[in-house]
Design an enzyme around this catalytic site. Structure first.
Site, mmCIF file in Angstrom:
data_model
loop_
_atom_site.group_PDB
_atom_site.id
_atom_site.type_symbol
_atom_site.label_atom_id
_atom_site.label_comp_id
_atom_site.label_asym_id
_atom_site.label_seq_id
_atom_site.Cartn_x
_atom_site.Cartn_y
_atom_site.Cartn_z
ATOM 1 N N GLU A 129 0.860 -1.200 0.000
ATOM 2 C CA GLU A 129 0.000 0.000 0.000
ATOM 3 C C GLU A 129 0.886 1.236 0.000
ATOM 4 O O GLU A 129 2.069 1.157 0.351
ATOM 5 C CB GLU A 129 -0.870 -0.003 1.252
ATOM 6 C CG GLU A 129 -1.760 -1.227 1.296
ATOM 7 C CD GLU A 129 -2.763 -1.213 2.439
ATOM 8 O OE1 GLU A 129 -2.677 -0.322 3.322
ATOM 9 O OE2 GLU A 129 -3.632 -2.099 2.427
ATOM 10 N N SER A 134 7.238 -2.847 3.471
ATOM 11 C CA SER A 134 7.943 -3.827 4.314
ATOM 12 C C SER A 134 7.097 -4.204 5.527
ATOM 13 O O SER A 134 7.074 -5.357 5.949
ATOM 14 C CB SER A 134 9.255 -3.223 4.825
ATOM 15 O OG SER A 134 10.023 -2.738 3.764
ATOM 16 N N GLU A 244 8.119 -16.770 -3.330
ATOM 17 C CA GLU A 244 8.431 -15.562 -4.107
ATOM 18 C C GLU A 244 9.931 -15.258 -4.013
ATOM 19 O O GLU A 244 10.582 -14.930 -5.005
ATOM 20 C CB GLU A 244 7.621 -14.371 -3.572
ATOM 21 C CG GLU A 244 7.975 -13.060 -4.277
ATOM 22 C CD GLU A 244 7.069 -11.884 -3.906
ATOM 23 O OE1 GLU A 244 6.155 -12.071 -3.081
ATOM 24 O OE2 GLU A 244 7.293 -10.785 -4.446
ATOM 25 N N GLY A 366 10.510 -8.025 -0.520
ATOM 26 C CA GLY A 366 11.259 -7.943 0.744
ATOM 27 C C GLY A 366 12.633 -7.373 0.458
ATOM 28 O O GLY A 366 13.403 -7.963 -0.313
HETATM 29 C C1 FAD Z 1 8.470 -2.768 -9.817
HETATM 30 C C2 FAD Z 1 7.841 -3.222 -8.529
HETATM 31 C C3 FAD Z 1 6.931 -4.282 -8.542
HETATM 32 C C4 FAD Z 1 6.293 -4.676 -7.349
HETATM 33 N N1 FAD Z 1 5.326 -5.655 -7.397
HETATM 34 C C5 FAD Z 1 4.566 -5.877 -6.284
HETATM 35 C C6 FAD Z 1 3.433 -6.759 -6.341
HETATM 36 O O1 FAD Z 1 3.140 -7.377 -7.368
HETATM 37 N N2 FAD Z 1 2.676 -6.886 -5.228
HETATM 38 C C7 FAD Z 1 2.952 -6.240 -4.068
HETATM 39 O O2 FAD Z 1 2.210 -6.403 -3.116
HETATM 40 N N3 FAD Z 1 4.024 -5.430 -3.977
HETATM 41 C C8 FAD Z 1 4.841 -5.224 -5.053
HETATM 42 N N4 FAD Z 1 5.913 -4.380 -4.970
HETATM 43 C C9 FAD Z 1 6.208 -3.710 -3.718
HETATM 44 C C10 FAD Z 1 7.489 -4.173 -3.009
HETATM 45 O O3 FAD Z 1 7.312 -5.446 -2.476
HETATM 46 C C11 FAD Z 1 7.807 -3.101 -1.966
HETATM 47 O O4 FAD Z 1 8.234 -1.944 -2.666
HETATM 48 C C12 FAD Z 1 8.861 -3.542 -0.988
HETATM 49 O O5 FAD Z 1 8.369 -4.577 -0.165
HETATM 50 C C13 FAD Z 1 9.342 -2.378 -0.092
HETATM 51 O O6 FAD Z 1 8.276 -1.689 0.460
HETATM 52 P P1 FAD Z 1 8.192 -0.085 0.346
HETATM 53 O O7 FAD Z 1 8.406 0.255 -1.071
HETATM 54 O O8 FAD Z 1 6.940 0.378 0.988
HETATM 55 O O9 FAD Z 1 9.433 0.431 1.149
HETATM 56 P P2 FAD Z 1 9.492 0.728 2.731
HETATM 57 O O10 FAD Z 1 8.960 -0.413 3.481
HETATM 58 O O11 FAD Z 1 8.904 2.071 2.975
HETATM 59 O O12 FAD Z 1 11.061 0.813 2.941
HETATM 60 C C14 FAD Z 1 11.848 1.962 2.640
HETATM 61 C C15 FAD Z 1 13.288 1.699 3.097
HETATM 62 O O13 FAD Z 1 13.290 1.476 4.523
HETATM 63 C C16 FAD Z 1 13.872 0.212 4.802
HETATM 64 N N5 FAD Z 1 13.212 -0.412 5.947
HETATM 65 C C17 FAD Z 1 11.886 -0.601 6.154
HETATM 66 N N6 FAD Z 1 11.674 -1.264 7.285
HETATM 67 C C18 FAD Z 1 12.895 -1.514 7.823
HETATM 68 C C19 FAD Z 1 13.355 -2.192 8.998
HETATM 69 N N7 FAD Z 1 12.514 -2.787 9.849
HETATM 70 N N8 FAD Z 1 14.698 -2.254 9.213
HETATM 71 C C20 FAD Z 1 15.580 -1.693 8.348
HETATM 72 N N9 FAD Z 1 15.195 -1.053 7.228
HETATM 73 C C21 FAD Z 1 13.877 -0.962 6.960
HETATM 74 C C22 FAD Z 1 13.678 -0.611 3.534
HETATM 75 O O14 FAD Z 1 14.594 -1.682 3.456
HETATM 76 C C23 FAD Z 1 13.880 0.440 2.466
HETATM 77 O O15 FAD Z 1 15.239 0.606 2.235
HETATM 78 C C24 FAD Z 1 6.608 -4.015 -6.134
HETATM 79 C C25 FAD Z 1 7.561 -2.988 -6.129
HETATM 80 C C26 FAD Z 1 8.155 -2.572 -7.293
HETATM 81 C C27 FAD Z 1 9.127 -1.429 -7.239
#
Ligand code: FAD
Length: 381
Positions: A129, A134, A244, A366
């Site tokens: 969302e 994460s 995955e 992830g």
């Molecule tokens: C091209 C693309 C395709 C995708 N396809 C799908 C899909 O089909 N379905 C779906 O559901 N999702 C999908 N995703 C989403 C993807 O799984 C998420 O982008 C990813 O899990 C990271 O979440 P976020 O982008 O919200 O980053 P955030 O969670 O906001 O993280 C931002 C930064 O903070 C770090 N961070 C967060 N929490 C912690 C912690 N506890 N400790 C240390 N560091 C932390 C992260 O590692 C990252 O560097 C896709 C993303 C992309 C870019």
């Protein structure tokens, strides 16, 4: 020579997939990347050939194979020259349909797996969302019960196949608190009133895949579309992540192997200062280091796969494989660009795209940081 868990039968499948990818996808990859879409007919073509149901039961139109057949598929699709095509097909086969197979009722399998395996319907997995990626437990999309239906409000983003999917395996909150004991999976369908695709996102790589933004406004979803047990969604999501992540590691291995082969060829073709550039010690060492990194990633990934299919707890090894292989793919692609010199920076050469496409690996499914957190916890920290 076959390396466990791959048998001769798996290697025969590899051969036929490799030939299909070489003949029917790779020659069109650049065109589809430029068009920012690959044809929907690729799904039906692959469905006809049986490639979308390799590790799905025959009663639903699959080939009745095992997870290792699925692993070969993930590795070979990554050689197609377009991360976007591999992601679109892989997202359907490897992340959207597995929860239906694992947790769905017979009726749900008939409804979504059967057309999905034929390639007539496309699936997406919608977890992320705008405010929670994460932190899966922090999802906000809410489904309240009303007269035998769920009424869903919320939004999803970054969803692979998000624009043109027909069914969406969607993670929602089914208690006010949400979190570990309050999430569920609902299957939403295109065309349901209140379900809107609000955007097709522009990206660094994976151009041929449609990454969608979705909005749900009082979408009424029948109870029969609840997948698995209500409020147990967090555990279903986590179970799904293992496959995955191993698939992403396999894709990274397949993708970087193909990039390496192209680069080795180039290093022998290209001349500078009167010799093949591959004969300069520094380039030779780069290629030696790349080959070693690929081998290490492959071994770690196959070990994760072996543990995963044996049913043992493979959380640490799968996370390590995903972490190492996806990062290695970025590093290998970066070195490939360097070895190609100016040509490496050009759209015309596959390595330019390989570098952009590989960059998703350490983020999607992830992040590296989350993988390290999981590994750290497994180490008792
Ligand atoms: C091209 C693309 C395709 C995708 N396809 C799908 C899909 O089909 N379905 C779906 O559901 N999702 C999908 N995703 C989403 C993807 O799984 C998420 O982008 C990813 O899990 C990271 O979440 P976020 O982008 O919200 O980053 P955030 O969670 O906001 O993280 C931002 C930064 O903070 C770090 N961070 C967060 N929490 C912690 C912690 N506890 N400790 C240390 N560091 C932390 C992260 O590692 C990252 O560097 C896709 C993303 C992309 C870019």
């Amino acid at each position: 020579m076959t390396v466990p868990p791959f048998t001769e039968e798996h290697e025969a499948l590899r051969e036929s997939l490799r030939s299909f990818v070489e003949k029917e996808i790779r020659p069109r990859a650049a065109e589809w990347e430029a068009a920012e879409e690959f044809p929907r007919e690729l799904f039906t073509r692959m469905g006809e050939l049986g490639f979308l149901g390799l590790n799905y039961p025959e009663e639903y139109g699959g080939q009745g194979g095992d997870a290792v057949h699925g692993a070969v598929f993930a590795e070979e699709m990554a050689r197609c020259g377009s991360g976007g095509v591999a992601a679109g097909i892989g997202g359907h086969v490897g992340i959207a349909m597995p929860p239906i197979l694992k947790f769905g009722t017979g009726e749900q399998k008939e409804r979504w797996l059967v057309p999905g395996i034929k390639g007539e319907q496309i699936g997406a997995l919608a977890i992320t969302e705008p405010g929670a990626g994460s932190d899966v437990a922090g999802l906000k999309t809410f489904a309240r019960r009303d007269n035998g239906e769920f009424v869903v409000n919320g939004a999803k983003t970054f969803i692979t196949n998000g624009v043109r999917a027909d069914f969406y395996v969607t993670a929602v909150k089914t208690t006010q608190e949400g979190g570990h004991h309050g999430l569920s999976f609902l299957v939403l369908e295109k065309g349901m009133p209140g379900f809107e695709v609000t955007g097709k996102l522009e990206k660094l790589g994976w151009h041929a895949s449609d990454t969608g933004e979705l909005a749900f406004s009082d979408v009424r979803v029948p109870e029969e579309s609840l997948l698995g047990e209500e409020n147990q969604g967090f555990y279903l999501i986590m179970a799904n992540f293992q496959w995955e992540r191993i698939s992403m590691a396999l894709g990274a291995v397949g993708g970087m192997q193909a990039t390496f082969e192209r680069t080795l060829e180039y290093a022998l073709e290209r001349h500078a200062f009167g010799r093949q550039i591959g004969r300069f010690q520094v380039i030779r060492h780069k290629l030696a280091a790349m080959a070693t990194k690929i081998e290490a990633a492959r071994d770690l990934t196959y070990q994760g796969l072996r543990l995963f299919i044996s049913g043992q707890d493979a959380l640490k090894e799968v996370s390590m494989a995903k972490l190492y292989a996806c990062r290695a793919a970025v590093e290998v692609a970066d070195e490939a660009v360097q070895i190609h010199g100016g040509y490496g920076y050009m759209r015309e050469y596959d390595v330019e795209r390989a570098l952009r496409d590989a960059r998703l690996g350490p983020i999607g499914g992830g992040t590296d940081e989350i993988m390290k957190e999981i590994i750290g916890k497994q180490l008792g920290l």
